[in-house]
Scaffold this active site. Structure first.
Site, mmCIF file in Angstrom:
data_model
loop_
_atom_site.group_PDB
_atom_site.id
_atom_site.type_symbol
_atom_site.label_atom_id
_atom_site.label_comp_id
_atom_site.label_asym_id
_atom_site.label_seq_id
_atom_site.Cartn_x
_atom_site.Cartn_y
_atom_site.Cartn_z
ATOM 1 N N LEU A 116 1.497 0.070 -2.203
ATOM 2 C CA LEU A 116 0.615 0.464 -1.113
ATOM 3 C C LEU A 116 -0.086 1.744 -1.537
ATOM 4 C CD1 LEU A 116 2.837 0.050 2.102
ATOM 5 C CD2 LEU A 116 1.045 -1.500 1.292
ATOM 6 N N ASP A 117 -1.325 1.945 -1.065
ATOM 7 C CA ASP A 117 -2.018 3.205 -1.310
ATOM 8 C C ASP A 117 -1.162 4.369 -0.812
ATOM 9 O OD1 ASP A 117 -4.146 1.680 -2.160
ATOM 10 O OD2 ASP A 117 -5.321 1.956 -0.339
ATOM 11 N N MET A 118 -1.315 5.514 -1.424
ATOM 12 C CA MET A 118 -0.556 6.687 -1.010
ATOM 13 C C MET A 118 -0.729 6.957 0.486
ATOM 14 S SD MET A 118 -0.699 10.628 -2.422
ATOM 15 C CE MET A 118 -2.303 10.986 -1.704
#
Length: 217
Positions: free
Chosen positions: A50-52
């Site tokens: 997942l994106d940060m």
């Protein structure tokens, strides 16, 4: 910040990743979900990210055999994923039934001069597809509550697709205009559902995780 372990067995670990935590080590920091989980489960291996700035459900495999199976599930699009987002503007459409699903089919390419940004590119972009529906509209905030289902798994896909249809996600410091980026203290995007065949038993298993931003937004 630390991920919450929601489920673990001999083959998988399912986690709730907080916003602001990298999924894997990055250029500027080694602190990340994968290394934190490996302190508790030494055999835990990454199968997706997942994106940060995105929070919510992630699964890690325990051991190489489980990792190979889960990698194949993701590559072959046999994993069910749903997200919740709060997007700018009114996403309701008076000509359609309430909560009707819609599709965004726009090709995505790395924006090389502006990495890590992505962009829509009809000539060189990779085919990318997202299903979405509007669950409600907050007139005071001028924001819509959306349920999202990525059918492909491009980096930043949901953020880029919503921007492309004129509804950037609140708190998106990468893609939203400054006023919309400043409308929330974090990116309002959360992975709420994850389902797949268990890498050992083959049984279909599913997980749900409520978002940590206001459900009524």
């Amino acid at each position: 910040m630390q991920p919450e372990v929601l489920y673990a067995d001999a083959a998988i670990v399912v986690l709730n990743k907080p916003s602001g935590l990298l999924a894997v080590p990055g250029k500027t920091s080694d602190d990340c979900l994968s290394l934190q989980v490996q302190q508790q489960f030494a055999d835990a291996l990454v199968v997706h990210r997942l994106d940060m700035s995105t929070s919510g459900l992630m699964v890690m495999a325990r051991g190489l055999a489980a990792q190979r199976v889960l990698n194949a599930h993701f590559a072959e699009r046999r994993v069910h994923k749903r997200y919740l987002a709060i997007a700018h503007g009114d996403c309701r459409n008076a000509s359609t039934t309430a909560e009707e699903w819609h599709s965004i089919d726009l090709p995505i390419l790395v924006d090389w001069p502006n990495r890590p940004l992505r962009k829509i590119d009809f000539e060189a972009g990779k085919p990318s597809s997202t299903r979405w529906r509007c669950l409600g509209f907050d007139a005071a905030r001028n924001a819509s509550r959306l349920e999202l289902e990525p059918l492909t798994g491009r980096s930043h896909q949901l953020r880029v697709h919503l921007l492309a249809i004129g509804h950037p996600i609140l708190g998106d410091a990468l893609y939203a205009p400054p006023d919309i980026a400043a409308a929330a203290p974090r990116l309002l995007l959360h992975a709420t559902e994850l389902a797949f065949a268990h890498p050992i038993s083959g049984e279909w298993i599913s997980f749900q995780c409520d978002c940590d931003f206001a459900p009524e937004a």
